[in-house]
Scaffold this active site. Structure first.
Site, short mmCIF file in Angstrom:
data_model
loop_
_atom_site.label_atom_id
_atom_site.label_comp_id
_atom_site.label_asym_id
_atom_site.label_seq_id
_atom_site.Cartn_x
_atom_site.Cartn_y
_atom_site.Cartn_z
N GLU A 427 48.27 44.02 44.77
CA GLU A 427 47.35 44.63 43.81
C GLU A 427 46.15 45.18 44.55
O GLU A 427 45.50 44.48 45.31
CB GLU A 427 46.89 43.57 42.82
N ASP A 500 45.25 39.15 42.75
CA ASP A 500 44.07 38.28 42.78
C ASP A 500 44.25 37.11 41.82
O ASP A 500 45.02 37.18 40.87
CB ASP A 500 42.82 39.08 42.36
N ASP A 502 42.19 36.30 39.73
CA ASP A 502 41.32 36.42 38.54
C ASP A 502 42.08 37.03 37.37
O ASP A 502 43.29 37.20 37.43
CB ASP A 502 40.11 37.28 38.91
N ASP A 504 42.14 39.99 36.22
CA ASP A 504 42.85 41.24 36.55
C ASP A 504 44.19 40.92 37.18
O ASP A 504 45.23 41.42 36.77
CB ASP A 504 42.01 42.07 37.53
#
Ligand code: 28F
Length: 642
Positions: A427, A500, A502, A504
């Site tokens: 990503e 990641d 997180d 996202d």
């Protein structure tokens, strides 16, 4: 035999012309000649009784649908004045029933004419559109009667008896040569009379349908007015606070508002002007909404429910779960909009806004528990909206894949033996860069994903093929999709998703898993799909090897082990990795790509199934389940920046 000549004074001619105009173009006066227009005739007559109630003289109105579709409306007001006008020799009552718009405003500065369908065309229109109309008035100790046919007086007002009571009774048979049908809808009338009773505190309205063998009857009277209205609207909902918030202020523009929040997600604000249901809203609604947003944000900030860094609550967050009735009385209402049910008077916005600002903020200060209950809901609504926005945002933003025969962005590996090769789907551009540098080119390929990712939820397989966002993934794996998928053709033994830790990253993971689940299912069944596990933390100390922790538990364990070696927490540097991009190529290799040290999680079918369900929830059409899902999970989301 002396011929009786008609004395057609100016008034009579005006009356005849008026009636002529109404009967020629009824739609102009009553909206339509459908059953809606028919109902408006009833509302016109009832509203005159309501005006008498607003003026303070009438406490009860009785409506009956008699056999033969005759309507009878009776009130116990003062009775229409019966004195004869000295000039026209016509009684006030006859004037009210024969001259267009003769029913002007009622006496007193607080008198407001409420209006029916087309906002107060008056009783004369109903008279003109009726085969016959009879009016019986009790006042001044007598009983008076007059009769009309198609609006024309056939029996002038005459005293027919004595009575100590007062009031007005009107019976009429709508003209079936004008109206498509005389088939009154009891439920529709009942609903409107219930509404009028809510809006006119203390007025008793009854409706009876005598057309069938077994008559139907209902009676409405609400001392609670609008408070009763919102309680009625919320009867099947879970309330957030026991009693509705009630705001009322007389003055230039009398305003009455009741509010009660529920645990539902819908927003129900009903607005009225002079008892007219302004379904298209308008300036009164605008003023109310603005005030809600201001008052609740101010309260949340001043009571530290919203932190300095928090964004303001949006209007939609604050209105989630609200049930409110806003009723204003305006002397000269300007109606706009498609169905003339939008209030246009600009001065009303400010009047409503300022009085709600003052009254609502006072209420919240005096009722902190109600304020807290409501604000809790607003904040969770805000979180859910934010998370949903991010989810949508994310799925759109990511993975703008360049397409070419082999994806231009694909940094392929030198070996061609699928069993030893693996492709990292990474990503973000920066992480893609580090992965390309840090990898082992012999057997590790890198495919960076970014930009707008297709929402596979709504796309058909052919769209997926053509889609330049997912296409490179399809080409890189090399085994087609859907029915054509052929596992023997895969170019890599491992397809590793590296994103990641997180929100996202979570969403791009969900999206890819859903894509694989939907279009390359054997890849999962065959155990070729993995998730890379980048570290969450790095513990460092001079003279000590960097220590990487992959979970919070890992971190605690590391602290304990280091403490046993006499190294305390405050001697250690702690880095929280927000994203892959924060690692240099060596670190990325060491922690996440080196087969000796990395942690890979093999994706199983039910992970993918779960991802698919989550994806459907996040990106599907069902809003409610999404809200619940995000609501339930919002608290787990650590890095959502609100
Ligand atoms: C069943 C329908 O129409 N009720 C009405 C009144 C009372 C007054 C009134 C009506 C004054 C000059 C317009 C009585 N006393 N029910 C009804 N009740 N109209 S209609 O006055 C007519 C207005 O023209 C009324 C003192 N003031 C007003």
């Amino acid at each position: 035999m002396e011929k009786y000549e008609h004395k057609y004074g100016a008034e009579q001619i005006q009356v005849l012309e008026g009636l002529e105009a109404v009967r020629k173009r009824p739609g102009m006066y009553i909206g339509s000649t459908s059953v809606r227009g028919l109902h408006h005739c009833v509302y016109e007559i009832v509203d005159n009784g309501v005006d008498e109630a607003l003026a303070g003289y009438c406490t009860e109105i009785n409506v009956v649908i008699e056999k033969g579709n005759i309507i009878s409306v009776t009130d116990n007001g003062r009775g229409i004045p019966v004195e004869i006008h000295p000039k026209t020799h016509i009684s006030t009552a006859e004037t009210v029933y024969t001259v267009l718009h003769a029913g002007g405003k009622f006496g007193g500065d607080s008198g407001y004419k409420v209006s029916g369908g087309l906002h107060g065309v008056g009783a004369s229109v109903v008279n003109a559109l009726s085969t016959w109309t009879e009016v019986t008035i009790k006042r001044d100790g007598g009983i008076f009667f007059m009769r009309f046919e198609k609006g024309k007086t056939v029996q002038k007002l005459e005293r027919i008896g004595d009575s100590k009571e007062t009031g007005t009774k009107v019976r009429f048979l709508a003209d079936d040569t004008i109206f498509e049908s005389l088939n009154y809808d009891y439920e529709v009338l009942e609903k409107r009379f219930r509404e009028i009773a809510f809006l006119t505190k203390g007025l008793k309205i009854t409706i009876e349908d005598q057309r069938e063998e077994t008559p139907k009857k209902a009676e409405f009277c609400y001392e609670g007015g609008l408070i009763s209205f919102v309680e009625y609207l919320n009867k099947n909902k879970e309330k957030l606070h026991k009693s509705p918030i009630y705001i009322e202020k007389d003055g230039e523009v009398p305003v009455e508002i009741a509010i009660q929040y529920t645990s539902s997600y819908s927003e129900n604000i009903y607005t009225f002007v002079n008892n007219i249901n302004t379904i298209e809203g308008g300036t009164h609604l605008e003023g109310f909404k603005r005030s809600l947003t201001k008052v609740f944000n101010d309260y949340a900030r001043s009571h530290n429910i919203l932190k300095e860094k928090d964004n303001n609550l949006q209007g939609e967050d604050i209105r989630e779960g609200i049930t409110a009735v806003v009723s204003v009385k305006v002397k000269e209402p300007q109606f706009e909009g498609q169905t003339k049910t939008k209030l246009g008077n600009s001065e009303v916005t400010g009047v409503v806004q300022s009085m709600v600002n003052e009254a609502l903020s006072t209420f919240l200060e005096e009722n902190p528990s109600v304020a807290k209950a409501i604000l809790e809901k607003c904040i969770s609504a805000s979180r859910a909206r934010e998370a949903a926005r991010k989810a949508r945002e994310l799925v759109r933003k990511k993975s703008n894949l360049e397409t070419s025969t082999l994806p231009g962005k694909l940094a392929d590996c030198s070996s061609k033996n699928p069993d030893e090769c693996e492709v990292y789907i990474v990503e973000g551009d920066s992480a893609g860069g580090s992965a390309k540098q840090g990898r082992d080119r012999k057997f590790q390929a890198i495919l960076p994903l970014w930009g707008k990712m297709l929402n596979v939820e709504k796309a058909r397989a052919d769209k997926i093929y053509g889609n330049d966002k997912l296409n490179p993934v399809i080409v890189a794996v090399g085994a087609g999709i859907g029915a054509e998928f052929d596992i023997t053709k895969i170019r890599y033994g491992k397809v590793i998703i590296m994103a990641d830790a997180d929100v996202d990253g979570a969403h791009i993971r969900t999206l890819l898993l859903t894509f694989f689940f939907r279009y390359m299912r054997p890849l999962i069944e065959n155990g070729n799909v993995y998730l890379a596990q980048p570290p969450l933390y790095k513990l460092s100390k001079k003279g000590m090897e960097d220590r990487y922790c992959y979970t919070d538990e890992d971190l605690e364990k590391a602290y304990k082990e280091l403490e046993e070696k006499g190294i305390t927490r405050d001697q250690l540097g702690l880095q929280r990795y927000k994203g892959l991009g924060e690692m240099n190529p060596e670190q990325l290799w060491e922690t996440t790509m080196n087969p000796e040290t990395r942690i890979l999680v093999k994706v199983t079918m039910d992970d993918a199934q779960k991802a698919d369900e989550i994806f459907t929830l996040l990106m599907g059409d069902e809003v409610e389940p999404r809200r619940e899902f995000i609501q339930a999970n919002a608290k787990y989301v650590k890095n959502l920046d609100i």
